[in-house]
Design an enzyme around this catalytic site. Structure first.
Site, PDB file in Angstrom:
ATOM      1  N   GLU A 133       0.818  -1.259   0.102  1.00 11.97           N
ATOM      2  CA  GLU A 133      -0.164   0.027   0.059  1.00 11.97           C
ATOM      3  C   GLU A 133       0.848   1.227   0.151  1.00 11.97           C
ATOM      4  OE1 GLU A 133      -3.171  -0.368   3.165  1.00 11.97           O
ATOM      5  OE2 GLU A 133      -4.246  -1.358   1.988  1.00 11.97           O
ATOM      6  N   GLU A 157      -5.773  -7.964  -0.773  1.00 13.73           N
ATOM      7  CA  GLU A 157      -6.255  -7.853   0.357  1.00 13.73           C
ATOM      8  C   GLU A 157      -7.837  -7.574  -0.039  1.00 13.73           C
ATOM      9  OE1 GLU A 157      -4.789  -5.082   3.247  1.00 13.73           O
ATOM     10  OE2 GLU A 157      -2.752  -5.717   2.843  1.00 13.73           O
TER      11      GLU A 157
HETATM   12  C1  BGP Z   1      -4.603  -2.571   4.812  1.00 15.85           C
HETATM   13  C2  BGP Z   1      -2.995  -3.105   5.258  1.00 15.85           C
HETATM   14  C3  BGP Z   1      -3.203  -4.157   6.363  1.00 15.85           C
HETATM   15  C4  BGP Z   1      -4.599  -4.399   6.775  1.00 15.85           C
HETATM   16  C5  BGP Z   1      -5.823  -3.890   6.245  1.00 15.85           C
HETATM   17  C6  BGP Z   1      -6.989  -3.714   7.105  1.00 15.85           C
HETATM   18  O1  BGP Z   1      -4.397  -1.156   4.859  1.00 15.85           O
HETATM   19  O2  BGP Z   1      -2.235  -3.514   4.322  1.00 15.85           O
HETATM   20  O3  BGP Z   1      -2.077  -4.179   6.972  1.00 15.85           O
HETATM   21  O4  BGP Z   1      -4.487  -4.165   8.322  1.00 15.85           O
HETATM   22  O5  BGP Z   1      -5.429  -2.804   5.761  1.00 15.85           O
HETATM   23  O6  BGP Z   1      -6.926  -2.525   7.962  1.00 15.85           O
HETATM   24  P1  BGP Z   1      -7.168  -2.766   9.711  1.00 15.85           P
HETATM   25  O7  BGP Z   1      -6.392  -3.823  10.064  1.00 15.85           O
HETATM   26  O8  BGP Z   1      -6.783  -1.114   9.894  1.00 15.85           O
HETATM   27  O9  BGP Z   1      -8.611  -3.037   9.654  1.00 15.85           O
END
Ligand code: BGP
Length: 476
Positions: free
Chosen positions: A174, A372
């Site tokens: 990201e 993701e």
């Molecule tokens: C993205 C990241 C992850 C992950 C996900 C969910 O931004 O790549 O590392 O954590 O989001 O976000 P969060 O954990 O804040 O709910």
């Protein structure tokens, strides 16, 4: 129909699940000094260990010791691939060493071997918010060109060591989140610098991002040489930006915002900065350190595919003041009346995923990989130990339906799908355990209590069926 080699999998990141934060010679990384938070209490970017603060990465879900059990469960679900990151500071504890830490390297050998034993392809991110802390302290993160060499050395070590075991790679997770440069946590996680009020955060962000993009291109180039056959991608946080109204100014503000949020992809894919960004640097007189040699490197290290995360979309309107229609300064995010949100305010938009797959294909003409996707939720364990996470099943089902349409109707070349946090882990934004994404439950709560026992949620059985039928049977 999804291709017969479609990579159904699950995604995690080292700092959010491994724990064992100082074991086997690992050094501290920037994630190890971000304290825990919650939905209404932001995490603190401590930048060092502060007495009395708790740090969720230190134990996380103890995957470092429990990975055989966890991978066994994932294999039972039928995963074809497993996306994780290598913790840079396990391999180079401070980032500065000339030689890698053998114990750290050996851990990932064991982990990848265990994946391969089950026929799961490891999909590996080289840097997922995990810069060694010492690099951050010595160089103020990516503000210094010197970090490029340290990263390249680390990347080369990984390609050399794991090139025969790992086919799919990504460089920076990201990378484009730092486009929200006013939001310090994003800048810190991406660029490893702790912004203070005195600096020009925007210029600094663009400079850091440039060095990272050069480092990424060098890694891609090295990977192609050292690990023949490897597919090396970028990783973009993607979310469609919709104009809040049909006012032309809203559309223009969104167009300009998308240029500023997603130019990173353009650099990764084409090896050049788009004209809109060069114009912006010029207008702001940023005078970034960007050499001719850098430009050559960017062209020589173009990625093979575009990995991206997708959680939700956003609606924006022009704020009526900024004549440049800039992202951050000129736009305002508004609630989308057509969408529902989870308790953290992330709007749920499966159609937006199809929109994204189309946009990314139109812009990049490369294979795409959804690395993701998922819904953070409060799960409840019933007295009989079951977790009936039907909302999670609904979320994934509707997103997979849209993926299928994009593949079948729109000609999108989609390599795979790895739902985020396939096993419950620490939330990146809030540091919570109770914001869960997993299809495997982990008995641990925000207060750090629990046995760390693993169990199967309802979504586990549902996803297993989806994989068995290659995405044909979605109704469970
Ligand atoms: C993205 C990241 C992850 C992950 C996900 C969910 O931004 O790549 O590392 O954590 O989001 O976000 P969060 O954990 O804040 O709910």
């Amino acid at each position: 129909m999804f291709s017969k080699n479609f990579l159904w999998g699950g995604a995690v990141a080292a700092n959010q699940l491994e724990g064992a934060y100082l074991e086997d010679g690992k050094g501290l990384c920037i994630a190890d000094v971000i304290s825990g938070g919650s939905v209404d209490q932001p995490r603190q970017l401590d930048g060092k260990i502060v007495e009395g603060h708790s740090y969720p990465s230190h134990e996380a879900i103890d995957f470092y010791h429990r990975y055989p059990e966890d991978l066994k469960l994932m294999a039972e679900m039928g995963l074809k691939c497993f996306r994780t990151s290598i913790a840079w500071s396990r391999i180079y504890p401070t980032g500065l060493e000339e030689e890698p830490n053998e114990a750290g390297l050996a851990f990932y050998d064991r982990l990848f071997d265990e994946c391969l034993k089950y026929g799961m392809e490891p999909v590996v991110t080289l840097s997922h918010f995990e810069m060694p802390l010492e690099l951050m302290q010595k160089y103020k993160g990516w503000q210094d060109r010197a970090v490029i060499n340290h990263f390249e050395r680390y990347a080369r070590t990984c390609f050399k060591r794991y090139g025969k075991k790992v086919r799919y790679w990504m460089t920076f997770n990201e990378i484009n989140n730092q486009a929200d440069y006013l939001y310090a946590p994003n800048v810190y996680k991406n660029s490893g610098f702790l912004p203070d009020e005195t600096e020009d955060r925007e210029r600094t962000m663009y400079q850091c991002a440039h060095y990272e993009l050069v480092a990424s291109a060098l890694a891609v180039k090295a990977g192609h040489e050292l690990a023949p056959g490897a597919k090396i991608g970028c990783m973009i946080a993607f979310s469609p930006m919709y104009p809040a109204t049909s006012a032309p100014e809203d559309s223009l503000a969104v167009e300009k915002s998308m240029q500023q949020r997603f130019y990173f992809g353009e650099v990764h894919v084409r090896g050049i900065y788009p004209p809109s960004m060069l114009a912006l640097f010029e207008r702001k007189n940023f005078q970034l350190d960007m050499t001719e040699e850098d430009k050559e490197i960017l062209k020589a290290g173009r990625v093979d595919y575009v990995g991206f995360s997708y959680y939700s979309s956003g609606s924006f309107r022009w704020n009526g003041e900024d004549m440049y229609y800039e992202y951050v300064r000129g736009t305002e995010k508004v609630k989308n009346p057509f969408l529902e949100a989870n308790p953290w305010g992330w709007e749920i938009d499966p159609v937006g995923l199809r929109w994204s797959l189309n946009w990314l294909t139109d812009h990049y003409h490369l294979p795409l990989f959804i690395v993701e996707n998922g819904i953070g939720a409060y799960d409840k364990m019933e007295a009989d130990g079951s977790v009936k996470d039907t909302y999670r099943i609904d979320y994934h089902r509707e997103h997979i339906r849209q993926m299928k349409l994009a593949v079948e109707e729109d000609g999108v070349d989609l390599m795979g799908y790895t739902p985020w946090g396939i096993i419950d882990l620490v939330s990146a934004s809030t540091g919570e355990m109770d914001k869960r994404y997993g299809m495997i439950y982990v008995d641990k709560n925000n207060a750090g209590e629990g046995t760390l026992a693993r169990s199967r949620k309802q979504s586990f059985y549902w996803y297993k069926k989806v994989i068995e039928t290659n995405g044909e049977e979605l109704d469970g």
